[in-house]
Structure formats: structure tokens, C-alpha cells
Design an enzyme around this catalytic site. Structure first.
Site, PDB file in Angstrom:
ATOM      1  N   CYS A  33      -4.408   1.558   1.856  1.00  0.00           N
ATOM      2  CA  CYS A  33      -4.331   1.741   0.409  1.00  0.00           C
ATOM      3  C   CYS A  33      -3.182   0.994  -0.242  1.00  0.00           C
ATOM      4  CB  CYS A  33      -4.184   3.229   0.090  1.00  0.00           C
ATOM      5  SG  CYS A  33      -2.701   3.885   0.847  1.00  0.00           S
ATOM      6  N   CYS A 102      -3.120   9.734   4.879  1.00  0.00           N
ATOM      7  CA  CYS A 102      -1.868   9.671   4.110  1.00  0.00           C
ATOM      8  C   CYS A 102      -0.741  10.347   4.886  1.00  0.00           C
ATOM      9  CB  CYS A 102      -2.028  10.349   2.753  1.00  0.00           C
ATOM     10  SG  CYS A 102      -3.543   9.907   1.896  1.00  0.00           S
TER      11      CYS A 102
HETATM   12 FE1  FES Z   1      -2.441   5.848   0.064  1.00  0.00          FE
HETATM   13 FE2  FES Z   1      -2.727   8.407   0.295  1.00  0.00          FE
HETATM   14  S1  FES Z   1      -4.164   7.032  -0.558  1.00  0.00           S
HETATM   15  S2  FES Z   1      -1.195   7.189   1.181  1.00  0.00           S
END
Ligand code: FES
Length: 143
Positions: A33, A102
């Protein structure tokens, strides 16, 4: 979708910020992400006396940084090295499966900060790799 504990740590994160003259600093990024987490540690006589974080990321990443720092303060380095992402998720009373990755960032950041401490102090010790401990529980990590 999120537990009360997650909401609590997201809305009112503990240990946010930087430690001046930290003994170890770890900055890691999540390839999935692009979020970034930095954890700094104060270590005295092998005990983590303070931990702070700065996270540029999602709510789950902020909640896991807050919980991970809470969990390692007062612990020995070896105890902190056994902190898994699953332990952080458990302490947060769960995360939605798509957000478990995450929490891996928190485990990685703690390990990176301890690795930095080892390097600065000429300590030649192996640090176990951080990895998702979901055991294939469809968190999306692919492990
Ligand atoms: Fe990036 Fe949670 S979506 S760390």
C-alpha cells in the site's frame, strides 16, 4: 468492521512522536500500500524504556503502531523480538482480514529499530524475520 480497541487506539493513539537521541530507529514500508511506519526506541540495560511511532498510513496501521509500542515498553529486547503481528492483532481484539497485513508493519518496525540498536552498539546477533502469522487465514498476505 473495527473492534472498539482498534477505534480507541486509532482515535487516541499512544506513544505518538519521535524520541530525541533514540537508541534505535526503524523505518519500514508496506509494499502493498506504500504506507510507512517509523518506530524509535530508548533502551537502557537491555530494557526498552520508551518507544514512539510515526505512521503515515491507514487507521489499522496507526492502531497497530500504538498497540505495538504499548506492548514493548518495559520489555527486554529479547521479549520485544518475540512480538508477532498476531499478538498485536489479538491485543486489538482483531482486525478485518484485509487489514491484517498492516499489523506486519508494526512487527517489522520494532525489529528494524532493534536491528539499528544492535548495529549502533556493535552487537552481532540475528534478528528473526518479520512475517505474517495469519497462517493463511486469508488476510491477503499470500503466506
Ligand atoms: Fe497500508 Fe494498512 S493499508 S498499512
Amino acid at each position: 468492521m473495527y473492534s472498539e480497541k482498534v477505534m480507541e487506539h486509532f482515535s487516541n493513539p499512544h506513544n505518538m512522536g519521535d524520541i530525541e537521541n533514540a537508541d534505535g530507529v526503524g523505518t519500514v514500508g508496506n509494499a502493498k500500500c506504500g504506507d510507512i511506519m517509523k518506530i524509535s526506541l530508548k533502551i537502557e540495560n537491555n530494557i526498552i524504556t520508551d518507544a514512539k511511532f510515526k505512521t503515515f498510513g491507514c487507521g489499522a496501521a496507526i492502531a497497530t503502531s500504538s498497540m505495538a509500542t504499548d506492548l514493548i515498553i518495559g520489555k527486554t529486547i529479547d521479549e520485544a523480538l518475540t512480538l508477532t503481528n498476531s499478538a498485536v492483532v489479538e491485543a486489538l481484539e482483531g482486525l478485518p482480514p484485509a487489514k491484517v497485513h498492516c499489523s506486519v508493519l508494526a512487527e517489522e518496525a520494532v525489529k528494524a529499530a532493534i536491528s539499528d540498536y544492535y548495529k549502533k552498539n556493535g552487537i552481532d546477533k540475528e534478528i528473526p524475520d518479520a512475517s505474517c502469522h495469519c497462517h493463511g487465514d486469508s488476510c491477503g498476505c499470500g503466506e
